[in-house]
Design a protein around this motif. Structure first.
Motif, mmCIF file in Angstrom:
data_model
loop_
_atom_site.group_PDB
_atom_site.id
_atom_site.type_symbol
_atom_site.label_atom_id
_atom_site.label_comp_id
_atom_site.label_asym_id
_atom_site.label_seq_id
_atom_site.Cartn_x
_atom_site.Cartn_y
_atom_site.Cartn_z
ATOM 1 N N GLY A 184 -45.405 4.053 6.998
ATOM 2 C CA GLY A 184 -44.703 5.327 7.009
ATOM 3 C C GLY A 184 -44.188 5.746 8.367
ATOM 4 O O GLY A 184 -43.710 6.871 8.528
ATOM 5 N N TYR A 185 -44.256 4.861 9.376
ATOM 6 C CA TYR A 185 -43.750 5.182 10.704
ATOM 7 C C TYR A 185 -42.278 4.793 10.791
ATOM 8 O O TYR A 185 -41.912 3.660 10.488
ATOM 9 N N ASP A 186 -41.452 5.711 11.249
ATOM 10 C CA ASP A 186 -40.031 5.427 11.431
ATOM 11 C C ASP A 186 -39.780 5.259 12.920
ATOM 12 O O ASP A 186 -39.605 6.236 13.653
ATOM 13 N N VAL A 187 -39.794 4.026 13.405
ATOM 14 C CA VAL A 187 -39.691 3.747 14.838
ATOM 15 C C VAL A 187 -38.642 2.670 15.087
ATOM 16 O O VAL A 187 -38.323 1.875 14.202
ATOM 17 N N THR A 188 -38.110 2.665 16.287
ATOM 18 C CA THR A 188 -37.183 1.606 16.698
ATOM 19 C C THR A 188 -37.971 0.385 17.155
ATOM 20 O O THR A 188 -39.199 0.444 17.336
ATOM 21 N N LYS A 189 -37.261 -0.706 17.369
ATOM 22 C CA LYS A 189 -37.917 -1.918 17.866
ATOM 23 C C LYS A 189 -38.559 -1.683 19.228
ATOM 24 O O LYS A 189 -39.670 -2.157 19.490
ATOM 25 N N THR A 200 -34.771 -6.570 26.466
ATOM 26 C CA THR A 200 -34.316 -7.701 25.651
ATOM 27 C C THR A 200 -35.356 -8.117 24.630
ATOM 28 O O THR A 200 -35.030 -8.471 23.497
ATOM 29 N N SER A 201 -36.629 -8.077 25.029
ATOM 30 C CA SER A 201 -37.714 -8.561 24.176
ATOM 31 C C SER A 201 -38.439 -7.415 23.487
ATOM 32 O O SER A 201 -38.621 -6.346 24.065
ATOM 33 N N GLN A 202 -38.842 -7.676 22.265
ATOM 34 C CA GLN A 202 -39.798 -6.820 21.564
ATOM 35 C C GLN A 202 -40.790 -7.747 20.860
ATOM 36 O O GLN A 202 -40.414 -8.827 20.402
ATOM 37 N N LEU A 203 -42.026 -7.315 20.818
ATOM 38 C CA LEU A 203 -43.075 -8.142 20.208
ATOM 39 C C LEU A 203 -43.916 -7.266 19.302
ATOM 40 O O LEU A 203 -44.380 -6.199 19.716
ATOM 41 N N PHE A 204 -44.087 -7.704 18.046
ATOM 42 C CA PHE A 204 -44.894 -6.935 17.111
ATOM 43 C C PHE A 204 -45.413 -7.825 15.993
ATOM 44 O O PHE A 204 -44.869 -8.895 15.718
ATOM 45 N N VAL A 205 -46.465 -7.366 15.356
ATOM 46 C CA VAL A 205 -47.028 -8.076 14.207
ATOM 47 C C VAL A 205 -46.032 -8.076 13.059
ATOM 48 O O VAL A 205 -45.858 -9.075 12.353
ATOM 49 N N ALA A 206 -45.379 -6.938 12.843
ATOM 50 C CA ALA A 206 -44.326 -6.811 11.835
ATOM 51 C C ALA A 206 -43.283 -5.842 12.359
ATOM 52 O O ALA A 206 -43.606 -4.911 13.098
ATOM 53 N N GLY A 207 -42.018 -6.043 11.978
ATOM 54 C CA GLY A 207 -40.919 -5.258 12.491
ATOM 55 C C GLY A 207 -40.854 -3.840 11.936
ATOM 56 O O GLY A 207 -41.628 -3.455 11.048
ATOM 57 N N PRO A 208 -39.927 -3.033 12.468
ATOM 58 C CA PRO A 208 -39.842 -1.614 12.103
ATOM 59 C C PRO A 208 -39.698 -1.353 10.605
ATOM 60 O O PRO A 208 -40.300 -0.408 10.089
ATOM 61 N N GLN A 209 -38.912 -2.160 9.892
ATOM 62 C CA GLN A 209 -38.715 -1.911 8.469
ATOM 63 C C GLN A 209 -40.000 -2.123 7.684
ATOM 64 O O GLN A 209 -40.335 -1.342 6.780
ATOM 65 N N VAL A 210 -40.736 -3.182 8.037
ATOM 66 C CA VAL A 210 -42.011 -3.441 7.362
ATOM 67 C C VAL A 210 -43.009 -2.330 7.690
ATOM 68 O O VAL A 210 -43.754 -1.856 6.815
ATOM 69 N N VAL A 211 -43.028 -1.908 8.949
ATOM 70 C CA VAL A 211 -43.937 -0.836 9.357
ATOM 71 C C VAL A 211 -43.586 0.469 8.643
ATOM 72 O O VAL A 211 -44.472 1.229 8.223
ATOM 73 N N LYS A 212 -42.298 0.722 8.482
ATOM 74 C CA LYS A 212 -41.867 1.952 7.811
ATOM 75 C C LYS A 212 -42.347 1.969 6.371
ATOM 76 O O LYS A 212 -42.868 2.989 5.888
ATOM 77 N N ILE A 244 -38.188 -14.041 24.211
ATOM 78 C CA ILE A 244 -36.842 -13.864 24.768
ATOM 79 C C ILE A 244 -35.950 -13.140 23.774
ATOM 80 O O ILE A 244 -34.737 -13.278 23.795
ATOM 81 N N GLY A 245 -36.549 -12.392 22.894
ATOM 82 C CA GLY A 245 -35.830 -11.607 21.903
ATOM 83 C C GLY A 245 -36.854 -10.827 21.110
ATOM 84 O O GLY A 245 -37.969 -10.587 21.573
ATOM 85 N N SER A 246 -36.497 -10.428 19.911
ATOM 86 C CA SER A 246 -37.451 -9.750 19.026
ATOM 87 C C SER A 246 -38.302 -10.804 18.331
ATOM 88 O O SER A 246 -37.767 -11.657 17.620
ATOM 89 N N VAL A 247 -39.594 -10.743 18.536
ATOM 90 C CA VAL A 247 -40.488 -11.730 17.933
ATOM 91 C C VAL A 247 -41.536 -10.996 17.107
ATOM 92 O O VAL A 247 -42.110 -9.997 17.540
ATOM 93 N N ALA A 248 -41.758 -11.502 15.906
ATOM 94 C CA ALA A 248 -42.694 -10.851 14.987
ATOM 95 C C ALA A 248 -43.533 -11.901 14.273
ATOM 96 O O ALA A 248 -43.167 -13.077 14.228
ATOM 97 N N GLY A 249 -44.653 -11.466 13.707
ATOM 98 C CA GLY A 249 -45.473 -12.357 12.893
ATOM 99 C C GLY A 249 -45.922 -13.580 13.662
ATOM 100 O O GLY A 249 -46.501 -13.475 14.750
ATOM 101 N N LEU A 250 -45.639 -14.751 13.098
ATOM 102 C CA LEU A 250 -46.057 -15.994 13.733
ATOM 103 C C LEU A 250 -45.371 -16.180 15.078
ATOM 104 O O LEU A 250 -45.953 -16.753 16.004
ATOM 105 N N GLY A 251 -44.134 -15.689 15.210
ATOM 106 C CA GLY A 251 -43.470 -15.763 16.503
ATOM 107 C C GLY A 251 -44.257 -15.022 17.572
ATOM 108 O O GLY A 251 -44.450 -15.522 18.685
ATOM 109 N N ALA A 252 -44.722 -13.823 17.248
ATOM 110 C CA ALA A 252 -45.534 -13.055 18.192
ATOM 111 C C ALA A 252 -46.852 -13.762 18.473
ATOM 112 O O ALA A 252 -47.347 -13.763 19.619
#
Length: 518
Positions: free
Chosen positions: A210-215, A194-206, A171-179
């Motif tokens: 080296g990927y510069d992406v939005t949530k 409203t929701s985004q799901l990823f192993v790690a968020g954009p800053q960690v991925v960047k 129900i929001g941005s969820v990453a890591g253990l939340g995902a």
């Protein structure tokens, strides 16, 4: 002398807990179009049924008299409540306190919620909004050390998959253990925009890749609509809660109970005339499988799961004369309904879900077999297809096959355990064999066609001969198919079958021989 002063202090602390992350954080949360954790729980559950556990857990500061001056509650709420009168356990993140990260909460509450669901044998509903993991690296400063990570409650998480229904909503941005908590479920939901799901968020991925992406670009609804990481995408929190309630309405509270019967006014002997012409006489023409399903099952009882993943296969729940069942069907609009790597994974997981909670399965078969080609070979489709077939063969829940059209190859043969009673009915449009005749004739008679002075004429002659042989009535003569039926009789026959299925189910109750995995 009574304990009224202590009770008054208890009430005061509970009021502080209900303020969550404070007025400013709550206002910011609302400004994003999101409900607070307590509003969500109230919307999900039947009115006034939430009983909270651990409301006083959090961080307090004290005055010189030892009285609590300020209190920040843990950012995870847990408790029990009711959905359509049936008791469930709810565990929900509070994003207004440290963004849902565990360094702003007490992990023991999350562990306790999973333990409660398992020990009380109640469905587990997770409302995930944050990382729910180890928090930021700033927490290392607090303990003056790092640590070997442990997934909290994961033994309960895994065990619950084989014991009680588990539903998770991002129900929001969820990453890591939340995902991971979203994925480790029998049914999962995301909310569009409203929701985004990823192993790690954009800053960690960047920094890491080296990927510069939005949530949204990294883990939004467009990414996961067909990724298989979540089952359904909805438009709002209200729709998410409605789907949670609907999903649970088909399932028992645990593996020791039968799926819940729901009274219906739909008639057992209803025969829809449109079924007689639902399958085109031209075998190359597709048809809309969902319209067939609506005409066979109880009115307005279909609930589809994973519509955009493995799209050649349709899976979900429905009811037959009030009894919950699982259904599978091929969608001939998508690669003729053939088995891809993705649809095979979808079948495997869905059959295991029905097996875990003892839902009988109706399989509407129009299966040309495993999809062929270089891309499918690179995906290891054969292994994934074999896993899907194995799940079907390992299932002990009652299963019935309605053959609508094609049954070819390993994939077609694996749509039901052909070595058991394998109850099945075929429509007159049935067409089966080791290979589709259209392509099989050219392979089998390749040399003759190459040597023929008029290969086109020879091919047409061979096809004419095969057309008589491929008639399903020829197969019925040798009892190769048990019954060919008028398509309009499908619902009455299935309603009779489901009555037998539920008569047999009590002897199957209890944990499955293999634990359900996400």
């Amino acid at each position: 002398m009574s304990w009224q002063p202590e009770v008054d202090e208890l009430k005061r602390l509970e009021r502080l807990a209900h303020q969550m992350g404070g007025a400013e954080n709550v206002a910011k949360h609302h400004s994003r179009g999101k409900y607070t954790v307590r509003e969500r729980i109230d919307m999900l559950l039947d009115t006034d049924t939430f009983h909270e556990t651990g409301a006083l857990a959090g961080k307090a500061t004290y005055d010189e008299d030892g009285k609590v001056k300020e209190f920040q509650p843990a950012n995870f709420l847990l408790g029990t409540g009711r959905i359509n009168g049936r008791k469930v356990v709810v565990g929900a993140d509070d994003f207004t306190v440290r963004g849902g990260a565990s360094d702003g909460g007490i992990l023991r509450k999350q562990v306790y919620s999973e333990l409660m669901a398992g020990e009380l044998q109640l469905p587990m509903v997770r409302l995930v909004d944050g990382t729910g993991g180890g928090g930021s690296v700033k927490s290392f400063s607090d303990i003056n050390a790092t640590y070997v990570p442990v997934n909290p409650a994961w033994d309960h998480v895994v065990n619950n998959m084989g014991k009680v229904p588990v539903v998770a909503a991002a129900i929001g941005s969820v990453a890591g253990l939340g995902a991971a908590r979203v994925a480790a479920s029998h049914f999962s939901i995301m909310i569009e925009d409203t929701s985004q799901l990823f192993v790690a968020g954009p800053q960690v991925v960047k920094h890491g890749r080296g990927y510069d992406v939005t949530k949204e670009e990294l883990g939004g609804a467009d990414v996961h609509r067909s990724s298989g990481a979540v089952d359904n995408i909805v438009q709002s929190e209200e729709e998410a809660f409605e789907q949670i309630r609907t999903f649970l309405s088909y399932l028992p509270k645990n593996v020791w109970e039968l799926p819940p019967y729901e009274k219906t006014n739909d008639q057992v002997d209803r025969k829809d005339e449109d079924l007689l012409s639902a399958i085109p006489r031209n075998r190359r023409r597709p048809y809309k499988i969902r319209e067939i399903l609506e005409k066979v099952f109880d009115h307005a009882s279909l609930f589809e799961m994973g519509k955009y993943y493995g799209r050649g296969t349709v899976t979900g729940f429905a009811r037959l004369y009030g009894y919950p069942v699982g259904y599978m069907a091929s969608d001939p609009y998508i690669l003729a309904g053939g088995l891809t790597a993705e649809s095979s994974e979808k079948i495997e997981r869905f059959v295991d879900l029905c097996q875990t909670f003892h839902l009988p399965i109706v399989n509407f078969v129009d299966q040309p077999g495993m999809v062929i080609g270089v891309e499918e070979e690179r995906k290891g489709t054969i292994r994934k297809g074999v896993r899907a077939v194995s799940a079907i063969y390992q299932a002990t829940v009652p299963m019935i096959e309605i053959i609508l059209r094609k049954v070819f190859g390993v994939g077609g043969a694996g749509m039901i355990n052909g070595h058991g009673l394998h109850q099945r009915y075929a429509w007159p449009s049935g067409d089966w064999g080791s290979l589709p005749i259209e392509g099989g004739v050219q392979v089998a008679y390749r040399r003759e066609l190459e040597e023929s002075e008029n290969p086109e004429q020879l091919l047409n002659s061979l096809m004419d001969d095969m057309e008589e042989i491929r008639s399903p009535f020829r197969t019925a003569e040798s009892f190769g198919i048990e019954e060919i039926i008028d398509p309009r009789d499908t619902r009455p026959l299935l309603c009779e079958w489901v009555d037998d299925a539920y008569r047999l189910l009590p002897q199957l109750l209890g944990p499955s021989s293999h634990t359900m995995r996400p």
